[in-house]
Motif scaffolding. Structure first.
Motif, PDB file in Angstrom:
ATOM      1  N   GLN A 187     -33.628  10.379  13.785  1.00  0.00           N
ATOM      2  CA  GLN A 187     -33.072  10.458  15.150  1.00  0.00           C
ATOM      3  C   GLN A 187     -32.541   9.131  15.636  1.00  0.00           C
ATOM      4  O   GLN A 187     -31.622   9.107  16.611  1.00  0.00           O
ATOM      5  CB  GLN A 187     -33.999  11.001  16.010  1.00  0.00           C
ATOM      6  CG  GLN A 187     -34.686  12.472  15.604  1.00  0.00           C
ATOM      7  CD  GLN A 187     -35.889  12.810  16.520  1.00  0.00           C
ATOM      8  OE1 GLN A 187     -36.475  11.937  17.200  1.00  0.00           O
ATOM      9  NE2 GLN A 187     -36.324  14.060  16.264  1.00  0.00           N
ATOM     10  N   SER A 188     -32.906   8.138  15.282  1.00  0.00           N
ATOM     11  CA  SER A 188     -32.650   6.724  15.733  1.00  0.00           C
ATOM     12  C   SER A 188     -31.051   6.299  15.573  1.00  0.00           C
ATOM     13  O   SER A 188     -30.447   6.536  14.479  1.00  0.00           O
ATOM     14  CB  SER A 188     -33.217   5.438  15.128  1.00  0.00           C
ATOM     15  OG  SER A 188     -34.710   5.801  15.420  1.00  0.00           O
ATOM     16  N   ALA A 189     -30.337   5.816  16.539  1.00  0.00           N
ATOM     17  CA  ALA A 189     -29.009   5.801  16.399  1.00  0.00           C
ATOM     18  C   ALA A 189     -28.620   4.505  15.482  1.00  0.00           C
ATOM     19  O   ALA A 189     -27.488   4.401  14.939  1.00  0.00           O
ATOM     20  CB  ALA A 189     -28.458   5.188  17.768  1.00  0.00           C
ATOM     21  N   ASP A 190     -29.523   3.302  15.376  1.00  0.00           N
ATOM     22  CA  ASP A 190     -29.035   2.305  14.461  1.00  0.00           C
ATOM     23  C   ASP A 190     -30.542   1.849  14.001  1.00  0.00           C
ATOM     24  O   ASP A 190     -31.739   2.103  14.410  1.00  0.00           O
ATOM     25  CB  ASP A 190     -28.549   1.181  15.311  1.00  0.00           C
ATOM     26  CG  ASP A 190     -28.684   0.812  16.433  1.00  0.00           C
ATOM     27  OD1 ASP A 190     -29.951   0.738  16.734  1.00  0.00           O
ATOM     28  OD2 ASP A 190     -28.024   0.753  17.492  1.00  0.00           O
TER      29      ASP A 190
ATOM     30  N   SER B 285     -32.769   0.106  17.156  1.00  0.00           N
ATOM     31  CA  SER B 285     -33.500   1.160  17.605  1.00  0.00           C
ATOM     32  C   SER B 285     -34.743   1.598  17.175  1.00  0.00           C
ATOM     33  O   SER B 285     -36.013   2.153  17.440  1.00  0.00           O
ATOM     34  CB  SER B 285     -32.794   2.264  18.250  1.00  0.00           C
ATOM     35  OG  SER B 285     -32.003   2.933  17.319  1.00  0.00           O
TER      36      SER B 285
ATOM     37  N   ARG C 237     -38.282   9.678  13.334  1.00  0.00           N
ATOM     38  CA  ARG C 237     -37.361   8.484  14.103  1.00  0.00           C
ATOM     39  C   ARG C 237     -36.280   7.811  13.148  1.00  0.00           C
ATOM     40  O   ARG C 237     -35.350   7.187  13.863  1.00  0.00           O
ATOM     41  CB  ARG C 237     -38.593   7.353  14.340  1.00  0.00           C
ATOM     42  CG  ARG C 237     -39.810   7.661  15.163  1.00  0.00           C
ATOM     43  CD  ARG C 237     -39.194   8.109  16.693  1.00  0.00           C
ATOM     44  NE  ARG C 237     -40.305   8.239  17.598  1.00  0.00           N
ATOM     45  CZ  ARG C 237     -40.973   9.567  17.971  1.00  0.00           C
ATOM     46  NH1 ARG C 237     -40.443  10.376  17.445  1.00  0.00           N
ATOM     47  NH2 ARG C 237     -41.856   9.394  18.806  1.00  0.00           N
TER      48      ARG C 237
ATOM     49  N   GLN D 245     -26.904   4.941   6.744  1.00  0.00           N
ATOM     50  CA  GLN D 245     -27.210   6.152   7.400  1.00  0.00           C
ATOM     51  C   GLN D 245     -28.964   6.170   7.227  1.00  0.00           C
ATOM     52  O   GLN D 245     -29.469   5.926   6.154  1.00  0.00           O
ATOM     53  CB  GLN D 245     -26.782   7.304   6.552  1.00  0.00           C
ATOM     54  CG  GLN D 245     -25.551   7.840   6.810  1.00  0.00           C
ATOM     55  CD  GLN D 245     -25.199   8.289   8.415  1.00  0.00           C
ATOM     56  OE1 GLN D 245     -26.190   8.926   8.684  1.00  0.00           O
ATOM     57  NE2 GLN D 245     -24.236   7.715   9.055  1.00  0.00           N
TER      58      GLN D 245
ATOM     59  N   SER E  71     -31.311   7.915   8.091  1.00  0.00           N
ATOM     60  CA  SER E  71     -31.671   9.293   7.542  1.00  0.00           C
ATOM     61  C   SER E  71     -32.389   9.291   6.104  1.00  0.00           C
ATOM     62  O   SER E  71     -32.961   9.812   5.587  1.00  0.00           O
ATOM     63  CB  SER E  71     -31.140  10.555   7.609  1.00  0.00           C
ATOM     64  OG  SER E  71     -29.599  10.305   7.112  1.00  0.00           O
TER      65      SER E  71
END
Length: 269
Positions: free
Chosen positions: A72-75, A78, A69, A43, A45
């Motif tokens: 919010q970033s998917a992986d 990104s 960022r 994760q 976050s």
């Protein structure tokens, strides 16, 4: 994560679980040390970042954005892309953090200046990248060529500017030098000598209303020709002896007879 390694070949996983990454990310040809610690569930976050001092300095004031960022970033791929974008903004806003040219840049610059002649150098900035070179045309007028060198000089063409009535078009190759650049500038000045001769004559023999302090790039003059009457002329830099564009300014009853007289005698130019 293969795309992560592909885009950032200097940032590698240190364990089989791929929860620890260490190495460098490259932004604007500069490498910054970065260590990323991910939790077992990957994760973002809850990820932790460890940065080198240069990176910390560059991210000062952007900490909240970086945290957002991460959330919010998917992986990780990104997120690193987002982080690079933030760093690019930081580099642009902090000139002192920009990349320093390699040592050969300075030796190349000194060599070129010795060929050109130090007497032609008016000033140079503290980064040794923006030079002001002086030049004199055949009529003795003084001109200044501002040259902003790139870090990869002479492989990259410099940015050049000067007070001219026409675009400053410079031919540059990786083999070009400041001496050749200066010679091109002199040739351009000579092609404009007649234009400046015409304007200098207008300035010395008439009452100029506008511009108050003409520059070498100005092609227009507003000349007083009577009480509350003036004429605006625009001289073509490439054809200065041709009839200029004229516009009479003033009360219509005064301007009309002057305009008629001008039109009637235009062929005498």
């Amino acid at each position: 994560m293969s795309s992560l390694v592909k885009d950032n070949p200097l940032l590698l996983p240190l364990n089989q679980e791929k929860t620890v990454y260490d190495g460098f990310i490259t932004v604007q040809e500069r490498d910054f040390r970065l260590r990323i610690l991910l939790p077992p569930d990957h994760q973002l976050s809850r990820a932790r970042l460890h940065c080198c001092c240069q990176l910390k300095h560059l991210l000062r004031g952007y900490e909240l954005i970086v945290k957002q960022r991460l959330q919010q970033s998917a992986d990780l791929v990104s997120f690193i892309l987002e982080l690079k974008t933030v760093l690019e903004v930081g580099l642009k806003s902090r000139p002192e953090c920009r990349s320093i040219p390699p040592p050969q840049y300075y030796s190349q610059l000194i060599s070129e200046m010795e060929t050109l002649g130090w007497a032609k150098l008016l000033s140079i900035d503290t980064e040794f990248q923006t030079l002001r070179l002086k030049a004199e045309d055949s009529s003795g007028r003084q001109h200044v060529l501002t040259v902003k060198l790139k870090s990869k000089h002479p492989a990259e063409a410099p940015e050049c500017s000067a007070d001219l009535p026409v675009p400053l078009v410079i031919t540059w190759t990786p083999q070009s030098t400041l001496d050749q650049l200066h010679s091109q500038f002199l040739l351009l000045l000579e092609s404009l000598t007649e234009f400046w001769d015409v304007l200098d004559e207008i300035d010395s023999r008439t009452w100029i209303l506008e511009p108050e302090k003409p520059s070498r790039s100005d092609t227009t003059r507003r000349i007083a020709i009577g009480n509350n009457v003036s004429i605006k002329v625009q001289v073509d830099p490439r054809h200065p002896k041709m009839l200029p564009e004229c516009c009479l300014l003033g009360a219509e009853h005064v301007v009309t007879p002057l305009r008629n007289k001008l039109n009637a005698n235009m062929q005498l130019w």
